[in-house]
Write an enzyme that holds these catalytic residues in place. Structure first.
Site, PDB file in Angstrom:
ATOM      1  N   GLU B  80       0.423  -0.673  -0.131  1.00 24.50           N
ATOM      2  CA  GLU B  80       0.442   0.150  -0.352  1.00 24.50           C
ATOM      3  C   GLU B  80       0.867   1.548  -0.017  1.00 24.50           C
ATOM      4  O   GLU B  80      -0.092   2.446   0.173  1.00 24.50           O
ATOM      5  CB  GLU B  80      -1.516  -0.088   0.948  1.00 24.50           C
ATOM      6  N   CYS B 112      -3.253  -4.938   4.120  1.00 22.13           N
ATOM      7  CA  CYS B 112      -2.485  -6.188   4.107  1.00 22.13           C
ATOM      8  C   CYS B 112      -2.112  -7.069   4.022  1.00 22.13           C
ATOM      9  O   CYS B 112      -1.349  -7.885   3.923  1.00 22.13           O
ATOM     10  CB  CYS B 112      -1.988  -5.826   6.004  1.00 22.13           C
ATOM     11  N   HIS B 234      -1.478 -12.895  10.254  1.00 27.10           N
ATOM     12  CA  HIS B 234      -1.328 -11.158   9.898  1.00 27.10           C
ATOM     13  C   HIS B 234      -1.484 -10.999  11.157  1.00 27.10           C
ATOM     14  O   HIS B 234      -2.177 -11.396  12.703  1.00 27.10           O
ATOM     15  CB  HIS B 234      -2.522 -11.221   9.300  1.00 27.10           C
TER      16      HIS B 234
END
Ligand SMILES: [Zn+2]
Lengths: 129, 350
Positions: B80, B112, B234
């Site tokens: 990003e 993400c 994550h």
């Protein structure tokens, strides 16, 4: 430097592509199209340098301008590549740690940019190995 | 079988302590560190960005195994923080590893999880015999607005996975995804920092999707958490993955090897892939890995992998590139003023 001028040297800067004289065995970076020793007998081929070498000498830059202003203090060094060619380059290293003879290796970094809306130039710098 | 042929990670050397960021904003650093489960985060050098991190990670993957770059048919970079709004990061990676010009390339963005989305695309191309190798990268120099909660964790780093069919070091047994339209975190065009829904980022966002994709995977494979040696989730902070793991029935021992966030911070698109790299740094043949990424917006990609004998064979050299723990150990701590300069928060006249 113009976008086109930078682009033409891109492979040399990204991947340390220089040249090699197969007649006498010398290596050149930046690349030379002509061997100064063998002259017309020299046979020149492209060579990708391994990217390892050592510090021949260096200077600590404490005041700079343009793209380099934010990088100070930084080390500008002459590096001898293992194949035997020398180049002047930015050595990313704590200024109190740099030493003549220190082994170094290549890394991929931003070399500069043409302002916040212009092209970004990438290429090779060196770090302690 | 399709799988990971090689992998590499890259983390910039610079770190700032969460406590130092808190000091600037008059907050209680010890409390914040403990609350987040994050003590330090990585920041880029002045001349590092998502492209340089991607190149270093890809070169680390190339160093571990002899791969003819000409056989790389695709490169996808998930991030990003692509340096250009228009001009792909993936082409510079291609040029820097000698894979151009006979290859396809594109940049991905899914908060993400853009890196794991790139793994899935790569698997598709490899399984359909369209390419021999495809490189999937997740990398970021994550942005967090000064003073915002994100600033304590937004970090720099990334990892590259070379996906192929022939003799992988880890076979990918299956992948599945869980995706919805959820406004938990976003960044609008031309805005330097993302915005987020505060507490909204937990339950209906991270947990719903991570648990959703993970449960789908366990059901599809007919497995239970104890069938895996490692689990990677994550890791936007040190707390969420631990909570998700315990909700699913994974233990802290299974999480340990792949939990890099504590002294790294949240590398956004790099986060779960750096975690997977840390597991591959230590995994032994026959061991099984469970991984679920998360990207705001929102979605999760889940993977079931089995490490093969190739990881210990002559064709693969784990030591040819630094491990995640070696990258984390080689660090230089800076204060907030230096951090501000590195993050481009010191603005100069053009
Ligand atoms: Zn010669």
């Amino acid at each position: 430097m113009s976008v086109a001028r930078f682009w033409r040297k891109q492979q040399n800067r990204y991947n340390l592509i220089g040249t090699h004289c197969t007649t006498c065995g010398k290596y050149f970076y930046p690349p030379r199209a002509f061997c100064p020793d063998c002259r017309r007998d020299g046979k020149i081929v492209d060579h990708q340098f391994k990217g390892t070498g050592k510090v021949v000498t260096y200077s600590i830059i404490r005041s700079s301008s343009g793209d380099f202003k934010l990088l100070t203090p930084y080390v500008l060094a002459i590096i001898e590549l293992d194949e035997g060619s020398r180049l002047t380059t930015h050595l990313i290293c704590d200024i109190d740690k740099v030493k003549i003879g220190m082994p170094v290796k290549r890394v991929f970094r931003k070399l500069g940019e043409e302002g916040s809306s212009g092209a970004i130039h990438y290429g090779t710098k060196f770090v302690p190995a | 079988m399709v799988g990971i042929i090689s992998y590499g990670a890259y983390i910039p050397r610079y770190r700032i302590k969460v406590e130092e960021i808190a000091r600037v904003w008059g907050a209680n650093g010890t409390e914040i560190s403990r609350g987040l489960g994050v003590y330090e985060k990585a920041l880029p050098d002045m001349d590092e960005d998502t492209i340089t991190i991607s190149v270093e990670a890809a070169r680390a993957a190339m160093a571990r195994r002899k791969i003819d770059p000409v056989e790389i048919g695709a490169i996808y970079v998930g991030s990003e923080s692509h340096p250009y709004a228009v001009k792909p990061s993936a082409v510079t990676v291609g040029e820097a590893i000698g894979a151009t010009p006979v290859m396809t390339a594109a940049d991905y963005e899914f908060a993400c999880k853009a890196g794991t989305a790139a793994i899935q695309t790569s698997m598709g191309l490899v399984k359909s015999d369209m390419v021999t190798y495809s490189v999937a990268i997740g990398a970021d120099v994550a942005q967090g607005e000064p003073g915002d909660a994100l600033e304590y964790t937004a970090a720099a780093g990334g990892a590259a996975m070379i996906i192929g069919n022939k003799d992988p070091i880890a076979e990918i047994n299956h992948t599945c995804s869980f995706t919805t339209d959820t406004p938990d975190f976003w960044r609008r065009e031309n805005k330097p920092y993302p915005r987020h829904g505060g507490r909204f980022t937990g339950e209906p966002a991270y947990f719903k999707h991570v648990i959703g994709a993970s449960k789908m995977m366990l059901e599809k494979m007919g497995t239970k958490p104890s069938d895996y040696n490692y689990a990677v989730f994550h890791q936007p902070n040190g707390k969420f993955p631990v909570q998700a793991a315990s909700m699913l029935g994974f233990t802290k021992d299974q999480l340990k090897a792949g939990l890099a966030v504590t002294y790294l911070g949240n590398t956004y698109s790099g986060a779960s892939m750096v975690g997977l790299s840390a597991v591959l740094d230590v995994a032994k043949p026959g061991e099984r890995i469970f991984m679920t990424s998360y990207g705001s917006g929102s979605g999760s990609d889940s993977f079931d992998l089995t490490v093969t004998d190739v990881i210990d064979s002559d064709v693969f050299d784990r030591n040819a590139a630094p491990t995640v723990s070696a990258l984390l150990a080689d660090k230089k701590l800076v204060d907030y003023a230096v951090y501000a300069k590195h993050k481009g928060k010191v603005v100069m006249m053009e």
